[in-house]
Design a protein around this motif. Structure first.
Motif, short mmCIF file in Angstrom:
data_model
loop_
_atom_site.label_atom_id
_atom_site.label_comp_id
_atom_site.label_asym_id
_atom_site.label_seq_id
_atom_site.Cartn_x
_atom_site.Cartn_y
_atom_site.Cartn_z
N ARG A 24 103.67 -67.73 -25.85
CA ARG A 24 103.27 -67.58 -24.44
C ARG A 24 102.55 -66.26 -24.21
N ALA A 25 102.63 -65.35 -25.17
CA ALA A 25 101.96 -64.06 -25.03
C ALA A 25 101.55 -63.53 -26.39
N VAL A 26 100.45 -62.81 -26.42
CA VAL A 26 100.01 -62.09 -27.61
C VAL A 26 99.84 -60.63 -27.23
N VAL A 27 100.53 -59.76 -27.95
CA VAL A 27 100.51 -58.32 -27.67
C VAL A 27 99.79 -57.62 -28.82
N PHE A 28 98.83 -56.77 -28.48
CA PHE A 28 98.03 -56.07 -29.47
C PHE A 28 98.39 -54.59 -29.52
N ASP A 29 98.51 -54.05 -30.73
CA ASP A 29 98.45 -52.61 -30.91
C ASP A 29 97.02 -52.18 -30.59
N LEU A 30 96.81 -50.90 -30.30
CA LEU A 30 95.46 -50.43 -30.00
C LEU A 30 94.71 -49.97 -31.24
N ASP A 31 95.04 -48.77 -31.71
CA ASP A 31 94.26 -48.14 -32.78
C ASP A 31 94.47 -48.85 -34.11
N GLY A 32 93.36 -49.29 -34.72
CA GLY A 32 93.43 -49.98 -35.99
C GLY A 32 93.66 -51.47 -35.85
N THR A 33 93.87 -51.94 -34.62
CA THR A 33 94.10 -53.36 -34.38
C THR A 33 93.06 -53.91 -33.41
N ALA A 34 93.09 -53.42 -32.18
CA ALA A 34 92.08 -53.81 -31.20
C ALA A 34 90.88 -52.87 -31.24
N VAL A 35 91.17 -51.58 -31.39
CA VAL A 35 90.14 -50.55 -31.31
C VAL A 35 89.86 -49.96 -32.69
N LYS A 62 96.44 -41.34 -43.47
CA LYS A 62 96.72 -42.77 -43.36
C LYS A 62 98.11 -43.02 -42.80
N LEU A 63 99.09 -42.22 -43.25
CA LEU A 63 100.46 -42.42 -42.80
C LEU A 63 100.64 -42.05 -41.34
N THR A 64 99.87 -41.10 -40.84
CA THR A 64 100.02 -40.68 -39.45
C THR A 64 99.28 -41.59 -38.49
N TYR A 65 98.43 -42.49 -38.99
CA TYR A 65 97.55 -43.28 -38.13
C TYR A 65 98.32 -44.12 -37.12
N GLY A 66 99.47 -44.64 -37.50
CA GLY A 66 100.24 -45.47 -36.58
C GLY A 66 101.36 -44.75 -35.86
N MET A 67 101.47 -43.45 -36.07
CA MET A 67 102.55 -42.67 -35.47
C MET A 67 102.18 -42.20 -34.07
N THR A 68 103.20 -41.83 -33.30
CA THR A 68 102.94 -41.11 -32.06
C THR A 68 102.41 -39.73 -32.43
N ALA A 69 101.76 -39.07 -31.50
CA ALA A 69 101.23 -37.73 -31.75
C ALA A 69 102.35 -36.77 -32.16
N ALA A 70 103.50 -36.87 -31.48
CA ALA A 70 104.62 -35.98 -31.77
C ALA A 70 105.12 -36.17 -33.20
N ASN A 71 105.29 -37.42 -33.61
CA ASN A 71 105.77 -37.69 -34.96
C ASN A 71 104.74 -37.30 -36.01
N ALA A 72 103.47 -37.49 -35.70
CA ALA A 72 102.41 -37.09 -36.63
C ALA A 72 102.45 -35.59 -36.88
N SER A 126 101.20 -46.62 -29.61
CA SER A 126 101.89 -45.35 -29.82
C SER A 126 101.23 -44.22 -29.04
N ARG A 127 100.16 -44.52 -28.31
CA ARG A 127 99.57 -43.52 -27.42
C ARG A 127 100.45 -43.34 -26.19
#
Length: 232
Positions: A24-35, A62-72, A126-127
């Motif tokens: 019933r729904a499709v949810v997209f990540d942003l960076d590296g997925t939609a953008v 590469k490892l930080t690409y999907g992290m929040t800014a704080a975790n990166a 994660s933004r």
């Protein structure tokens, strides 16, 4: 004439279509997925050179690409008293490099098709909510307008790979996790989907290590999502 109105026919067709879809729904990540936002990596590398006095390795980037800014920043070893200036400089570098920001080919038509079919379209990123300015400013397609809900990491206590963001999406929309397909490009997205009980489609077009990430589906292009959800 049977007295039916055009709107009735459209509604009937849409109801019939919704009976054939698998979610019933499709949810997209942003960076590296939609953008296609590799400029974020370039901006991070530049910020590391300026603020840390060293270049980040390809593996670190590469490892930080999907992290929040704080975790990166924690992963890169940014000192606590340097986190705020590091973030400010990173944001400045992103805005200087993002003029060519774009959606991956096929993403916007897929979102439009999902929306027209009566499915919910969402974002789980994660933004933070104040980190979406480049998307509004430089991406010409109004893709965010198609989204019924945008979940940013500051809306939940624990960011991806914790399940909080997907569970928040389900809570806000009244859907069960099994009714939602999450599309993402990283192990953080995969872990979030699994922990929340959602099926996961790996965005191989933006993924660095597609062979290493478990997924319910591994579409090779955004348009493949339509067959996955039952619209093609």
């Amino acid at each position: 004439p049977d007295g039916s109105q055009p709107n009735d026919n459209i509604l009937s067709s849409q109801e019939e279509l919704m009976q054939t879809v698998h979610y019933r729904a499709v949810v997209f990540d942003l960076d590296g997925t939609a953008v296609d936002s590799r400029y974020n990596i370039d901006a991070l590398q530049l910020t590391c050179q300026e603020m840390l006095g060293r270049s980040a390795t390809d593996e670190e980037l590469k490892l930080t690409y999907g992290m929040t800014a704080a975790n990166a920043m924690r992963y890169l070893g940014v000192a606590d008293d340097q986190i705020e200036p590091f973030v400010r400089r990173w944001e400045q570098n992103i805005m200087a490099l993002c003029q060519n920001a774009s959606l991956y080919e096929g993403i916007y038509p897929v979102m439009c098709k999902l929306h027209q079919a009566g499915m919910l379209v969402g974002i789980n990123t994660s933004r933070r909510s104040n980190e979406l300015g480049d998307l509004h400013a430089y991406i010409r397609e109004p893709f965010l307008d198609l989204c019924s809900l945008i979940v940013t990491c500051d809306k939940v206590q624990h960011p991806k790979p914790a399940p909080d963001s997907m569970l928040y999406y389900c809570q806000q929309t009244g859907l069960s996790p099994k009714e939602v397909l999450f599309v993402g490009d990283s192990e953080f997205d995969a872990g979030c989907a699994k922990a929340a009980g959602c099926d996961f489609a790996l965005a191989t077009w933006g993924c660095f290590y597609p062979e290493k990430i478990e997924a319910t589906y591994k579409p090779s292009a955004p348009l493949d999502l339509l067959s996955i959800v039952g619209l093609a």
